[in-house]
Design a protein around this motif. Structure first.
Motif, PDB file in Angstrom:
ATOM      1  N   LYS A 161       1.190  -4.465   9.593  1.00  0.00           N
ATOM      2  CA  LYS A 161       2.554  -5.055   9.654  1.00  0.00           C
ATOM      3  C   LYS A 161       2.375  -6.691   8.905  1.00  0.00           C
ATOM      4  CE  LYS A 161       4.506  -2.395  13.128  1.00  0.00           C
ATOM      5  NZ  LYS A 161       5.062  -2.295  14.801  1.00  0.00           N
ATOM      6  N   ARG A 162       1.542  -7.529   9.595  1.00  0.00           N
ATOM      7  CA  ARG A 162       1.136  -8.639   9.006  1.00  0.00           C
ATOM      8  C   ARG A 162       1.011  -8.783   7.634  1.00  0.00           C
ATOM      9  NH1 ARG A 162       2.628 -12.606  12.739  1.00  0.00           N
ATOM     10  NH2 ARG A 162       1.523 -14.057  11.178  1.00  0.00           N
ATOM     11  N   ILE A 163       0.176  -7.952   7.085  1.00  0.00           N
ATOM     12  CA  ILE A 163       0.057  -7.803   5.631  1.00  0.00           C
ATOM     13  C   ILE A 163       1.387  -7.396   4.845  1.00  0.00           C
ATOM     14  CG2 ILE A 163      -1.158  -6.613   3.799  1.00  0.00           C
ATOM     15  CD1 ILE A 163      -3.290  -6.117   5.642  1.00  0.00           C
ATOM     16  N   LEU A 164       2.117  -6.841   5.243  1.00  0.00           N
ATOM     17  CA  LEU A 164       3.256  -6.239   4.656  1.00  0.00           C
ATOM     18  C   LEU A 164       4.096  -7.427   4.595  1.00  0.00           C
ATOM     19  CD1 LEU A 164       3.847  -2.537   5.698  1.00  0.00           C
ATOM     20  CD2 LEU A 164       3.437  -3.338   3.220  1.00  0.00           C
ATOM     21  N   ALA A 165       4.157  -8.165   5.766  1.00  0.00           N
ATOM     22  CA  ALA A 165       5.228  -9.376   5.808  1.00  0.00           C
ATOM     23  C   ALA A 165       4.753 -10.588   4.909  1.00  0.00           C
ATOM     24  CB  ALA A 165       5.452  -9.747   7.341  1.00  0.00           C
ATOM     25  N   ALA A 166       3.470 -10.697   4.589  1.00  0.00           N
ATOM     26  CA  ALA A 166       3.023 -11.460   3.654  1.00  0.00           C
ATOM     27  C   ALA A 166       3.253 -11.308   2.340  1.00  0.00           C
ATOM     28  CB  ALA A 166       1.498 -11.837   3.977  1.00  0.00           C
ATOM     29  N   LEU A 167       3.140  -9.912   2.018  1.00  0.00           N
ATOM     30  CA  LEU A 167       3.296  -9.340   0.538  1.00  0.00           C
ATOM     31  C   LEU A 167       4.685  -9.485   0.342  1.00  0.00           C
ATOM     32  CD1 LEU A 167       1.381  -5.909   0.735  1.00  0.00           C
ATOM     33  CD2 LEU A 167       0.788  -8.084  -0.539  1.00  0.00           C
ATOM     34  N   ASN A 168       5.635  -9.434   1.168  1.00  0.00           N
ATOM     35  CA  ASN A 168       6.979  -9.647   1.203  1.00  0.00           C
ATOM     36  C   ASN A 168       7.559 -10.960   1.044  1.00  0.00           C
ATOM     37  OD1 ASN A 168      10.089  -8.688   0.881  1.00  0.00           O
ATOM     38  ND2 ASN A 168      10.173  -9.617   2.906  1.00  0.00           N
ATOM     39  N   ARG A 169       6.926 -11.870   1.788  1.00  0.00           N
ATOM     40  CA  ARG A 169       7.283 -13.227   1.922  1.00  0.00           C
ATOM     41  C   ARG A 169       6.753 -13.958   0.699  1.00  0.00           C
ATOM     42  NH1 ARG A 169       4.679 -17.618   6.226  1.00  0.00           N
ATOM     43  NH2 ARG A 169       5.551 -19.624   5.429  1.00  0.00           N
ATOM     44  N   PHE A 170       5.710 -13.646   0.180  1.00  0.00           N
ATOM     45  CA  PHE A 170       5.394 -14.618  -0.987  1.00  0.00           C
ATOM     46  C   PHE A 170       5.202 -13.822  -2.335  1.00  0.00           C
ATOM     47  CE2 PHE A 170       3.006 -16.196   2.655  1.00  0.00           C
ATOM     48  CZ  PHE A 170       3.192 -17.597   2.642  1.00  0.00           C
ATOM     49  N   LYS A 171       5.904 -12.407  -2.257  1.00  0.00           N
ATOM     50  CA  LYS A 171       6.161 -11.755  -3.524  1.00  0.00           C
ATOM     51  C   LYS A 171       5.058 -11.280  -4.274  1.00  0.00           C
ATOM     52  CE  LYS A 171      10.852 -12.010  -2.516  1.00  0.00           C
ATOM     53  NZ  LYS A 171      10.334 -12.337  -1.246  1.00  0.00           N
ATOM     54  N   CYS A 172       4.119 -10.893  -3.655  1.00  0.00           N
ATOM     55  CA  CYS A 172       2.850 -10.684  -4.286  1.00  0.00           C
ATOM     56  C   CYS A 172       2.694  -9.111  -5.072  1.00  0.00           C
ATOM     57  CB  CYS A 172       1.730 -10.271  -3.083  1.00  0.00           C
ATOM     58  SG  CYS A 172       1.632 -11.922  -1.826  1.00  0.00           S
ATOM     59  N   SER A 173       1.949  -9.445  -6.008  1.00  0.00           N
ATOM     60  CA  SER A 173       2.033  -8.330  -6.783  1.00  0.00           C
ATOM     61  C   SER A 173       0.895  -7.374  -6.648  1.00  0.00           C
ATOM     62  CB  SER A 173       1.907  -8.957  -8.389  1.00  0.00           C
ATOM     63  OG  SER A 173       0.561  -9.353  -8.541  1.00  0.00           O
ATOM     64  N   HIS A 174      -0.314  -7.797  -5.864  1.00  0.00           N
ATOM     65  CA  HIS A 174      -1.173  -7.007  -5.675  1.00  0.00           C
ATOM     66  C   HIS A 174      -1.784  -7.156  -4.194  1.00  0.00           C
ATOM     67  CE1 HIS A 174      -1.512  -6.808  -9.881  1.00  0.00           C
ATOM     68  NE2 HIS A 174      -2.242  -5.591  -9.733  1.00  0.00           N
ATOM     69  N   PHE A 175      -2.596  -6.265  -3.765  1.00  0.00           N
ATOM     70  CA  PHE A 175      -3.117  -6.353  -2.365  1.00  0.00           C
ATOM     71  C   PHE A 175      -4.598  -5.978  -2.400  1.00  0.00           C
ATOM     72  CE2 PHE A 175      -4.116  -3.824   1.551  1.00  0.00           C
ATOM     73  CZ  PHE A 175      -4.540  -5.020   2.185  1.00  0.00           C
ATOM     74  N   ALA A 176      -5.473  -7.086  -2.234  1.00  0.00           N
ATOM     75  CA  ALA A 176      -7.028  -6.843  -2.627  1.00  0.00           C
ATOM     76  C   ALA A 176      -7.631  -6.986  -1.006  1.00  0.00           C
ATOM     77  CB  ALA A 176      -7.625  -7.747  -3.407  1.00  0.00           C
ATOM     78  N   HIS A 177      -8.413  -6.087  -0.777  1.00  0.00           N
ATOM     79  CA  HIS A 177      -9.108  -5.922   0.668  1.00  0.00           C
ATOM     80  C   HIS A 177     -10.537  -5.586   0.589  1.00  0.00           C
ATOM     81  CE1 HIS A 177      -8.989  -1.484   1.500  1.00  0.00           C
ATOM     82  NE2 HIS A 177      -8.294  -1.389   0.318  1.00  0.00           N
ATOM     83  N   ASP A 178     -11.113  -5.696   1.801  1.00  0.00           N
ATOM     84  CA  ASP A 178     -12.422  -5.367   1.926  1.00  0.00           C
ATOM     85  C   ASP A 178     -12.384  -3.743   2.290  1.00  0.00           C
ATOM     86  OD1 ASP A 178     -14.967  -4.696   2.762  1.00  0.00           O
ATOM     87  OD2 ASP A 178     -15.005  -6.368   4.113  1.00  0.00           O
ATOM     88  N   TYR A 179     -13.000  -3.076   1.385  1.00  0.00           N
ATOM     89  CA  TYR A 179     -12.921  -1.675   1.282  1.00  0.00           C
ATOM     90  C   TYR A 179     -14.058  -0.813   2.176  1.00  0.00           C
ATOM     91  CZ  TYR A 179     -12.203   3.115  -0.867  1.00  0.00           C
ATOM     92  OH  TYR A 179     -11.945   4.364  -0.888  1.00  0.00           O
ATOM     93  N   ASN A 180     -14.838  -1.987   2.959  1.00  0.00           N
ATOM     94  CA  ASN A 180     -15.720  -1.292   3.931  1.00  0.00           C
ATOM     95  C   ASN A 180     -15.009  -1.089   5.245  1.00  0.00           C
ATOM     96  OD1 ASN A 180     -17.741  -1.334   1.976  1.00  0.00           O
ATOM     97  ND2 ASN A 180     -18.158  -3.718   2.513  1.00  0.00           N
ATOM     98  N   GLY A 181     -15.568  -0.256   6.077  1.00  0.00           N
ATOM     99  CA  GLY A 181     -15.223  -0.022   7.350  1.00  0.00           C
ATOM    100  C   GLY A 181     -13.640   0.327   7.538  1.00  0.00           C
ATOM    101  N   ALA A 182     -13.098  -0.561   8.452  1.00  0.00           N
ATOM    102  CA  ALA A 182     -11.853  -0.536   8.904  1.00  0.00           C
ATOM    103  C   ALA A 182     -10.700  -0.735   7.945  1.00  0.00           C
ATOM    104  CB  ALA A 182     -11.295  -1.159  10.085  1.00  0.00           C
ATOM    105  N   GLY A 183     -11.214  -1.292   6.621  1.00  0.00           N
ATOM    106  CA  GLY A 183     -10.389  -1.770   5.441  1.00  0.00           C
ATOM    107  C   GLY A 183      -9.693  -0.397   4.827  1.00  0.00           C
ATOM    108  N   ALA A 184     -10.161   0.590   4.979  1.00  0.00           N
ATOM    109  CA  ALA A 184      -9.727   1.869   4.321  1.00  0.00           C
ATOM    110  C   ALA A 184      -8.322   2.225   5.114  1.00  0.00           C
ATOM    111  CB  ALA A 184     -10.529   3.085   4.539  1.00  0.00           C
ATOM    112  N   ALA A 185      -8.603   2.127   6.695  1.00  0.00           N
ATOM    113  CA  ALA A 185      -7.259   2.603   7.547  1.00  0.00           C
ATOM    114  C   ALA A 185      -6.040   1.622   7.075  1.00  0.00           C
ATOM    115  CB  ALA A 185      -7.896   2.437   8.953  1.00  0.00           C
ATOM    116  N   ARG A 186      -6.331   0.261   6.813  1.00  0.00           N
ATOM    117  CA  ARG A 186      -5.327  -0.478   6.705  1.00  0.00           C
ATOM    118  C   ARG A 186      -4.664  -0.090   5.280  1.00  0.00           C
ATOM    119  NH1 ARG A 186      -9.408  -3.420   8.679  1.00  0.00           N
ATOM    120  NH2 ARG A 186      -9.111  -4.408  10.663  1.00  0.00           N
ATOM    121  N   GLU A 187      -5.661   0.088   4.243  1.00  0.00           N
ATOM    122  CA  GLU A 187      -4.899   0.450   3.040  1.00  0.00           C
ATOM    123  C   GLU A 187      -4.056   1.737   3.132  1.00  0.00           C
ATOM    124  OE1 GLU A 187      -6.976   3.115  -0.299  1.00  0.00           O
ATOM    125  OE2 GLU A 187      -7.895   0.963  -0.302  1.00  0.00           O
ATOM    126  N   VAL A 188      -4.514   2.725   3.982  1.00  0.00           N
ATOM    127  CA  VAL A 188      -3.633   4.025   4.122  1.00  0.00           C
ATOM    128  C   VAL A 188      -2.202   3.640   4.375  1.00  0.00           C
ATOM    129  CG1 VAL A 188      -3.347   6.036   5.572  1.00  0.00           C
ATOM    130  CG2 VAL A 188      -5.634   5.674   4.499  1.00  0.00           C
TER     131      VAL A 188
END
Length: 215
Positions: A30-57
């Motif tokens: 929810k925090r990530i989506l709020a930031a993406l919307n607030r700053f009109k981000c074109s991409h979301f880059a994240h750490d693909y290790n561990g729990a990063g995949a759960a957030r990506e889903v």
């Protein structure tokens, strides 16, 4: 962390937030989506290790374009390029990118030193509330002796410090450089120029007169 690249290649870190509920994936999504919307981000880059995949889903299922999600995983030093693209396969059905941890962090820190990577105002309050930018002070360069081959220099973390924000900025910076194709010219930023006379010796137009060289 929210980052943007200027036309000239400089990177600005315009916003950061330390999420304390690190095991609550829905909260972080929810925090990530709020930031993406607030700053009109074109991409979301994240750490693909561990729990990063759960957030990506969660981000993907919310409707954010999957092709705009940059999944990055660190790999050991001195093995490959700084950032390497790995296309989807039958065994691993999604694109992902591997990142040389130590070289990328060194590049990001060098960009900070020469003004190619800039932050919001210094957010240090007290020793107990050091802010986000102070995370970079928790990074430590160490020399690792190898049984075979040359020694390696790796960047680790002070065990008494946190580096979460530094890692977030590093992943974002590498994603911006890779996607734009604009890698930092650290030599120009530090005003390092080879004299023209030296270039003539490195790339002679003809065969040198060795007698003249030793006069």
């Amino acid at each position: 962390a929210v980052l943007g690249m200027r036309p000239g290649g400089k990177v600005d870190v315009v916003w950061g937030y330390r999420a304390m509920r690190t095991h609550d994936h829905v909260y972080e999504a929810k925090r990530i989506l709020a930031a993406l919307n607030r700053f009109k981000c074109s991409h979301f880059a994240h750490d693909y290790n561990g729990a990063g995949a759960a957030r990506e889903v969660l981000i993907s299922q919310s409707g954010f374009p999957p092709d705009n999600i940059i999944a990055m995983a660190y790999h050991p030093s001195a093995r490959k390029n700084i950032v390497n693209f790995h296309p989807a396969t039958d065994d691993h059905p999604r694109n992902w990118w591997s990142v040389d941890k130590s070289r990328s962090l060194q590049t990001t820190c060098d960009m900070i030193k020469c003004g190619l990577l800039r932050f919001f105002n210094w957010d240090f309050v007290t020793a107990d509330d050091a802010g986000l930018i102070s995370d970079f002070l928790g990074l430590v360069e160490e020399k690792v002796s190898m049984r075979l081959g040359t020694d390696l220099y790796v960047i680790t973390k002070n065990p008494n410090a946190t580096d979460d924000f530094a890692q977030s900025v590093n992943i974002g910076t590498m994603a911006l450089c890779y996607l734009s194709g604009k890698w930092p010219d650290l030599a120009s930023a530090n005003k390092l120029v080879i004299p023209e006379g030296l270039i003539r010796y490195c790339q002679p137009m003809g065969h040198p007169d060795w007698n003249d060289l030793f006069l």
